[in-house]
Enzyme design. Structure first.
Site, PDB file in Angstrom:
ATOM      1  N   ASP A 172       0.841  -1.207   0.000  1.00 28.48           N
ATOM      2  CA  ASP A 172       0.000   0.000   0.000  1.00 28.48           C
ATOM      3  C   ASP A 172       0.877   1.258   0.000  1.00 28.48           C
ATOM      4  O   ASP A 172       0.566   2.257  -0.652  1.00 28.48           O
ATOM      5  CB  ASP A 172      -0.914  -0.034   1.230  1.00 28.48           C
ATOM      6  CG  ASP A 172      -2.096   0.917   1.110  1.00 28.48           C
ATOM      7  OD1 ASP A 172      -2.434   1.305  -0.028  1.00 28.48           O
ATOM      8  OD2 ASP A 172      -2.678   1.266   2.147  1.00 28.48           O
ATOM      9  N   ARG A 216     -10.476   9.736 -12.488  1.00 29.97           N
ATOM     10  CA  ARG A 216      -9.847   9.831 -11.160  1.00 29.97           C
ATOM     11  C   ARG A 216      -9.165   8.535 -10.736  1.00 29.97           C
ATOM     12  O   ARG A 216      -8.543   8.484  -9.677  1.00 29.97           O
ATOM     13  CB  ARG A 216     -10.928  10.142 -10.114  1.00 29.97           C
ATOM     14  CG  ARG A 216     -11.555  11.520 -10.241  1.00 29.97           C
ATOM     15  CD  ARG A 216     -12.747  11.611  -9.284  1.00 29.97           C
ATOM     16  NE  ARG A 216     -12.378  11.266  -7.931  1.00 29.97           N
ATOM     17  CZ  ARG A 216     -13.195  10.658  -7.051  1.00 29.97           C
ATOM     18  NH1 ARG A 216     -14.419  10.339  -7.371  1.00 29.97           N
ATOM     19  NH2 ARG A 216     -12.773  10.375  -5.840  1.00 29.97           N
ATOM     20  N   LYS A 217      -9.335   7.485 -11.538  1.00 29.47           N
ATOM     21  CA  LYS A 217      -8.819   6.167 -11.121  1.00 29.47           C
ATOM     22  C   LYS A 217      -7.411   5.921 -11.646  1.00 29.47           C
ATOM     23  O   LYS A 217      -7.117   6.197 -12.809  1.00 29.47           O
ATOM     24  CB  LYS A 217      -9.726   5.055 -11.646  1.00 29.47           C
ATOM     25  CG  LYS A 217     -11.142   5.104 -11.147  1.00 29.47           C
ATOM     26  CD  LYS A 217     -11.932   3.962 -11.777  1.00 29.47           C
ATOM     27  CE  LYS A 217     -13.418   4.187 -11.646  1.00 29.47           C
ATOM     28  NZ  LYS A 217     -14.204   3.258 -12.445  1.00 29.47           N
TER      29      LYS A 217
HETATM   30  C1  LIG Z   1       6.040  10.682   2.225  1.00 32.27           C
HETATM   31  C2  LIG Z   1       5.489  11.359   1.083  1.00 32.27           C
HETATM   32  C3  LIG Z   1       5.320  10.554  -0.006  1.00 32.27           C
HETATM   33  C4  LIG Z   1       4.479   9.464  -0.033  1.00 32.27           C
HETATM   34  C5  LIG Z   1       4.639   8.550   1.058  1.00 32.27           C
HETATM   35  C6  LIG Z   1       3.862   7.393   1.005  1.00 32.27           C
HETATM   36  C7  LIG Z   1       2.442   7.705   0.727  1.00 32.27           C
HETATM   37  C8  LIG Z   1       1.619   6.572   0.848  1.00 32.27           C
HETATM   38  C9  LIG Z   1       1.246   6.304   2.248  1.00 32.27           C
HETATM   39  C10 LIG Z   1       0.409   5.156   2.333  1.00 32.27           C
HETATM   40  C11 LIG Z   1      -0.794   5.244   1.453  1.00 32.27           C
HETATM   41  C12 LIG Z   1      -1.887   4.661   2.169  1.00 32.27           C
HETATM   42  C13 LIG Z   1      -3.146   4.933   1.458  1.00 32.27           C
HETATM   43  C14 LIG Z   1      -4.214   4.359   2.286  1.00 32.27           C
HETATM   44  O1  LIG Z   1      -4.020   3.432   3.006  1.00 32.27           O
HETATM   45  S1  LIG Z   1      -5.715   5.107   2.177  1.00 32.27           S
HETATM   46  C15 LIG Z   1      -6.612   4.288   3.509  1.00 32.27           C
HETATM   47  C16 LIG Z   1      -7.442   3.144   3.020  1.00 32.27           C
HETATM   48  N1  LIG Z   1      -8.445   3.591   2.131  1.00 32.27           N
HETATM   49  C17 LIG Z   1      -9.579   4.123   2.579  1.00 32.27           C
HETATM   50  O2  LIG Z   1      -9.831   4.258   3.736  1.00 32.27           O
HETATM   51  C18 LIG Z   1     -10.534   4.558   1.499  1.00 32.27           C
HETATM   52  C19 LIG Z   1     -11.969   4.522   1.971  1.00 32.27           C
HETATM   53  N2  LIG Z   1     -12.820   4.753   0.838  1.00 32.27           N
HETATM   54  C20 LIG Z   1     -13.120   6.007   0.426  1.00 32.27           C
HETATM   55  O3  LIG Z   1     -12.713   6.974   1.029  1.00 32.27           O
HETATM   56  C21 LIG Z   1     -13.942   6.124  -0.812  1.00 32.27           C
HETATM   57  O4  LIG Z   1     -14.633   4.953  -1.066  1.00 32.27           O
HETATM   58  C22 LIG Z   1     -13.054   6.469  -2.060  1.00 32.27           C
HETATM   59  C23 LIG Z   1     -12.362   7.826  -1.839  1.00 32.27           C
HETATM   60  C24 LIG Z   1     -12.038   5.392  -2.340  1.00 32.27           C
HETATM   61  C25 LIG Z   1     -13.987   6.566  -3.270  1.00 32.27           C
HETATM   62  O5  LIG Z   1     -15.054   7.378  -2.931  1.00 32.27           O
HETATM   63  P1  LIG Z   1     -15.519   8.543  -3.899  1.00 32.27           P
HETATM   64  O6  LIG Z   1     -16.788   9.069  -3.358  1.00 32.27           O
HETATM   65  O7  LIG Z   1     -14.423   9.489  -4.130  1.00 32.27           O
HETATM   66  O8  LIG Z   1     -15.761   7.785  -5.267  1.00 32.27           O
HETATM   67  P2  LIG Z   1     -17.069   6.982  -5.716  1.00 32.27           P
HETATM   68  O9  LIG Z   1     -17.550   6.065  -4.688  1.00 32.27           O
HETATM   69  O10 LIG Z   1     -18.026   7.968  -6.310  1.00 32.27           O
HETATM   70  O11 LIG Z   1     -16.467   6.121  -6.890  1.00 32.27           O
HETATM   71  C26 LIG Z   1     -15.833   6.717  -8.001  1.00 32.27           C
HETATM   72  C27 LIG Z   1     -15.522   5.630  -8.997  1.00 32.27           C
HETATM   73  O12 LIG Z   1     -14.599   4.693  -8.421  1.00 32.27           O
HETATM   74  C28 LIG Z   1     -15.182   3.388  -8.366  1.00 32.27           C
HETATM   75  N3  LIG Z   1     -14.797   2.728  -7.121  1.00 32.27           N
HETATM   76  C29 LIG Z   1     -14.839   3.256  -5.882  1.00 32.27           C
HETATM   77  N4  LIG Z   1     -14.402   2.356  -4.983  1.00 32.27           N
HETATM   78  C30 LIG Z   1     -14.092   1.256  -5.674  1.00 32.27           C
HETATM   79  C31 LIG Z   1     -13.581   0.004  -5.314  1.00 32.27           C
HETATM   80  N5  LIG Z   1     -13.301  -0.320  -4.048  1.00 32.27           N
HETATM   81  N6  LIG Z   1     -13.358  -0.902  -6.277  1.00 32.27           N
HETATM   82  C32 LIG Z   1     -13.616  -0.610  -7.588  1.00 32.27           C
HETATM   83  N7  LIG Z   1     -14.093   0.579  -7.997  1.00 32.27           N
HETATM   84  C33 LIG Z   1     -14.329   1.480  -7.055  1.00 32.27           C
HETATM   85  C34 LIG Z   1     -16.690   3.627  -8.431  1.00 32.27           C
HETATM   86  O13 LIG Z   1     -17.357   2.488  -8.936  1.00 32.27           O
HETATM   87  C35 LIG Z   1     -16.757   4.802  -9.388  1.00 32.27           C
HETATM   88  O14 LIG Z   1     -16.537   4.308 -10.691  1.00 32.27           O
HETATM   89  P3  LIG Z   1     -17.332   4.932 -11.928  1.00 32.27           P
HETATM   90  O15 LIG Z   1     -18.757   4.593 -11.677  1.00 32.27           O
HETATM   91  O16 LIG Z   1     -17.079   6.412 -11.919  1.00 32.27           O
HETATM   92  O17 LIG Z   1     -16.732   4.247 -13.126  1.00 32.27           O
END
Ligand SMILES: CCCCCCCCCCCCCC(=O)SCCNC(=O)CCNC(=O)[C@H](O)C(C)(C)COP(=O)(O)OP(=O)(O)OC[C@H]1O[C@@H](n2cnc3c(N)ncnc32)[C@H](O)[C@@H]1OP(=O)(O)O
Length: 252
Positions: A172, A216-217
């Site tokens: 992740d 957005r995906k």
């Molecule tokens: C240090 C600096 C640099 C970086 C360091 C490291 C960084 C990294 C650190 C670690 C990183 C850690 C990161 C972490 O751990 S992030 C923590 C774990 N993730 C979460 O907690 C996310 C919880 N879920 C949500 O917040 C919402 O459901 C999200 C934001 C994901 C979408 O809610 P939103 O209201 O925005 O969108 P929508 O529901 O209108 O859907 C939009 C479209 O998406 C499609 N869709 C949605 N869900 C799914 C699904 N499961 N499978 C397939 N498709 C899915 C949906 O069918 C639709 O498609 P279409 O109909 O438009 O075609």
């Protein structure tokens, strides 16, 4: 008097911190700090001077980890020809701190206790070498992120081997880093196939690439292998959705 000085001090600390934040290139660091909709946010921990970069080698890193680090770090010095005869350095090491954002309190009124104690999951164990030791390298031209990880003894799942949840965390993080190259994202879906166990103390390489985008995906795939690439430990695919960071911080 002491309290007054303390206030001046913390104001100064915050100003310095903001400048550090602005100097960081990864979009995860580039949250709009003065966004009108979010009152107070995005300050990294900074007692005095720069926050400690935890992605640098320490005495617990073994020879394989060091070799990989040196390899990818040397790539970060290689210039390539870009358009218009200019030079670019496509590989960058992402510095690692124990929080991404320290104060993200726009509308998410976390208790002060939680806020002050919150730590990035992968950086929350202070003992060097005990849990996740890692460095992330990103190539924005090729849209590729490579993580080198040494997995410590506190990550045990099956006896002597790494917990599947810890492996999911590693995946992740690497895929999330790649996905967030162009802005804030959340993991919507993570599919993992565990092919062969990882021994505690071992070093692994985690490579991820962007397979496709649709609005957005971002669809990203990832594999975890031994340092020489001969042993496949884990394969995964992930879906990330770009989000409005203000909405997240406002708790909507
Ligand atoms: C240090 C600096 C640099 C970086 C360091 C490291 C960084 C990294 C650190 C670690 C990183 C850690 C990161 C972490 O751990 S992030 C923590 C774990 N993730 C979460 O907690 C996310 C919880 N879920 C949500 O917040 C919402 O459901 C999200 C934001 C994901 C979408 O809610 P939103 O209201 O925005 O969108 P929508 O529901 O209108 O859907 C939009 C479209 O998406 C499609 N869709 C949605 N869900 C799914 C699904 N499961 N499978 C397939 N498709 C899915 C949906 O069918 C639709 O498609 P279409 O109909 O438009 O075609």
């Amino acid at each position: 008097m002491t309290r007054g000085l303390g206030r001046v001090f913390s104001g100064f600390k915050r100003l310095v911190t903001l400048s550090v934040m602005w100097s960081m290139k990864h979009p995860m660091y580039s949250v709009p700090l003065r966004s009108p909709s979010v009152r107070s946010m995005a300050v990294l921990p900074l007692p005095f001077g720069k926050p400690k970069d935890l992605s640098l080698p320490n005495a617990t890193w073994g020879p394989e980890m060091m070799q990989l680090y040196e390899h990818y770090n040397s790539l970060c010095k290689v210039e390539v020809e870009a358009e218009g005869g200019q030079k670019k350095v496509p590989w960058k090491r992402i510095p690692g701190y124990n929080r991404l954002l320290k104060y993200a309190t726009g509308g998410v009124y976390l208790s002060k206790m939680i806020q002050s104690k919150a730590r990035l999951f992968t950086r929350n164990i202070r003992e060097p070498g005990a849990a996740f030791e890692y460095a992330l390298f990103i190539n924005s031209e090729e849209e590729k992120c490579v993580g080198i990880w040494q997995v410590g003894h506190l990550l045990e799942g099956p006896p002597g081997h790494v917990h599947g949840g810890a492996i999911a965390t590693i995946i992740d993080t690497v895929t999330g880093c790649l996905a967030s190259l162009s802005g804030a994202v959340m993991t919507a879906n993570l599919n993992i196939n565990y092919r062969s166990p990882i021994q505690l103390g071992n070093t692994v390489v985690v490579e991820s690439i962007v397979d496709k985008r649709e609005g957005r995906k971002k669809f990203i795939s990832c594999k975890v292998t031994s340092p020489d690439g001969t042993k496949l430990h884990t394969e995964a695919t992930a879906l990330f959705l770009s989000i409005d960071i203000n909405q997240l911080l406002l708790g909507r």
